[in-house]
Design a protein around this motif. Sequence first.
Motif, PDB file in Angstrom:
ATOM      1  N   ALA A  91       0.854  -1.235   0.155  1.00  0.00           N
ATOM      2  CA  ALA A  91      -0.548  -0.525  -0.212  1.00  0.00           C
ATOM      3  C   ALA A  91       0.755   1.408  -0.026  1.00  0.00           C
ATOM      4  O   ALA A  91      -0.035   2.226  -0.582  1.00  0.00           O
ATOM      5  CB  ALA A  91      -0.719  -0.135   1.275  1.00  0.00           C
ATOM      6  N   LEU A 118     -10.850   3.181  -6.537  1.00  0.00           N
ATOM      7  CA  LEU A 118      -9.929   2.142  -5.557  1.00  0.00           C
ATOM      8  C   LEU A 118     -10.979   1.640  -4.817  1.00  0.00           C
ATOM      9  O   LEU A 118     -11.606   0.729  -4.589  1.00  0.00           O
ATOM     10  CB  LEU A 118      -9.331   3.233  -5.031  1.00  0.00           C
ATOM     11  CG  LEU A 118      -7.775   3.462  -5.201  1.00  0.00           C
ATOM     12  CD1 LEU A 118      -7.304   4.010  -4.088  1.00  0.00           C
ATOM     13  CD2 LEU A 118      -7.317   2.354  -5.652  1.00  0.00           C
ATOM     14  N   ALA A 147       2.536   1.853  -3.659  1.00  0.00           N
ATOM     15  CA  ALA A 147       1.339   2.204  -4.156  1.00  0.00           C
ATOM     16  C   ALA A 147       0.448   3.514  -4.170  1.00  0.00           C
ATOM     17  O   ALA A 147       0.532   4.110  -5.123  1.00  0.00           O
ATOM     18  CB  ALA A 147      -0.484   1.663  -3.786  1.00  0.00           C
ATOM     19  N   THR A 148       0.711   3.765  -3.113  1.00  0.00           N
ATOM     20  CA  THR A 148       0.469   6.022  -2.411  1.00  0.00           C
ATOM     21  C   THR A 148       1.732   6.344  -3.308  1.00  0.00           C
ATOM     22  O   THR A 148       1.957   7.297  -3.758  1.00  0.00           O
ATOM     23  CB  THR A 148       0.684   5.984  -1.307  1.00  0.00           C
ATOM     24  OG1 THR A 148       0.197   4.972  -0.490  1.00  0.00           O
ATOM     25  CG2 THR A 148       0.620   7.420  -0.609  1.00  0.00           C
ATOM     26  N   ALA A 187     -10.248   8.946  -8.784  1.00  0.00           N
ATOM     27  CA  ALA A 187      -9.676   8.092  -8.360  1.00  0.00           C
ATOM     28  C   ALA A 187     -10.033   7.658  -7.428  1.00  0.00           C
ATOM     29  O   ALA A 187      -9.048   5.794  -7.290  1.00  0.00           O
ATOM     30  CB  ALA A 187      -7.302   8.742  -8.227  1.00  0.00           C
ATOM     31  N   GLY A 188     -10.061   8.266  -6.588  1.00  0.00           N
ATOM     32  CA  GLY A 188     -10.967   7.354  -5.279  1.00  0.00           C
ATOM     33  C   GLY A 188     -11.576   6.510  -5.684  1.00  0.00           C
ATOM     34  O   GLY A 188     -11.986   5.077  -4.932  1.00  0.00           O
ATOM     35  N   LEU A 193     -12.466  -1.290  -7.146  1.00  0.00           N
ATOM     36  CA  LEU A 193     -11.574  -2.290  -7.252  1.00  0.00           C
ATOM     37  C   LEU A 193     -11.437  -2.748  -5.770  1.00  0.00           C
ATOM     38  O   LEU A 193     -11.878  -4.164  -5.774  1.00  0.00           O
ATOM     39  CB  LEU A 193     -10.313  -1.776  -6.668  1.00  0.00           C
ATOM     40  CG  LEU A 193      -8.829  -2.490  -6.810  1.00  0.00           C
ATOM     41  CD1 LEU A 193      -9.126  -3.778  -7.936  1.00  0.00           C
ATOM     42  CD2 LEU A 193      -7.814  -2.587  -6.753  1.00  0.00           C
ATOM     43  N   GLY A 194     -12.302  -2.059  -4.492  1.00  0.00           N
ATOM     44  CA  GLY A 194     -12.728  -2.918  -3.057  1.00  0.00           C
ATOM     45  C   GLY A 194     -13.586  -3.699  -3.536  1.00  0.00           C
ATOM     46  O   GLY A 194     -13.491  -4.254  -2.367  1.00  0.00           O
ATOM     47  N   ALA A 203       1.401   6.445  -6.971  1.00  0.00           N
ATOM     48  CA  ALA A 203       0.668   7.465  -7.246  1.00  0.00           C
ATOM     49  C   ALA A 203       0.320   8.730  -7.444  1.00  0.00           C
ATOM     50  O   ALA A 203       0.296   9.177  -8.292  1.00  0.00           O
ATOM     51  CB  ALA A 203      -1.107   7.162  -6.488  1.00  0.00           C
TER      52      ALA A 203
END
Length: 93
Positions: free
Chosen positions: A45, A73, A48-49, A69-70, A76-77, A52
């Motif tokens: 994580a 994510l 990935a941060t 972008a959120g 994806l979750g 990004a």
Amino acid sequence: MTNWWPPLMLVGSWLALLALLALTVTLAYLPLGSFNSAVAIVIAAIKATIVAVFFMELRDRGARLLIFAGAGLFWLGILLWLGLMDFMTRAPA
């Protein structure tokens, strides 16, 4: 003559990614028991941060791009959660 050197921030983030990769490989060989997966996910994580924020340049963008972008994510979750629920609710063979 043009300046072809990459910005110092990109080099620093690349070095941070390499350091985190080395940390991941090192911790993979340590007997951490059930914490091994949790530590690997936390390190992933963080990686990935970094990607990004610095390589995708999300820190310099507006609120609309951050919302999209959120949302990606979040989606994806949802997909990972649904896939995990399918795996968890199957009867053992």
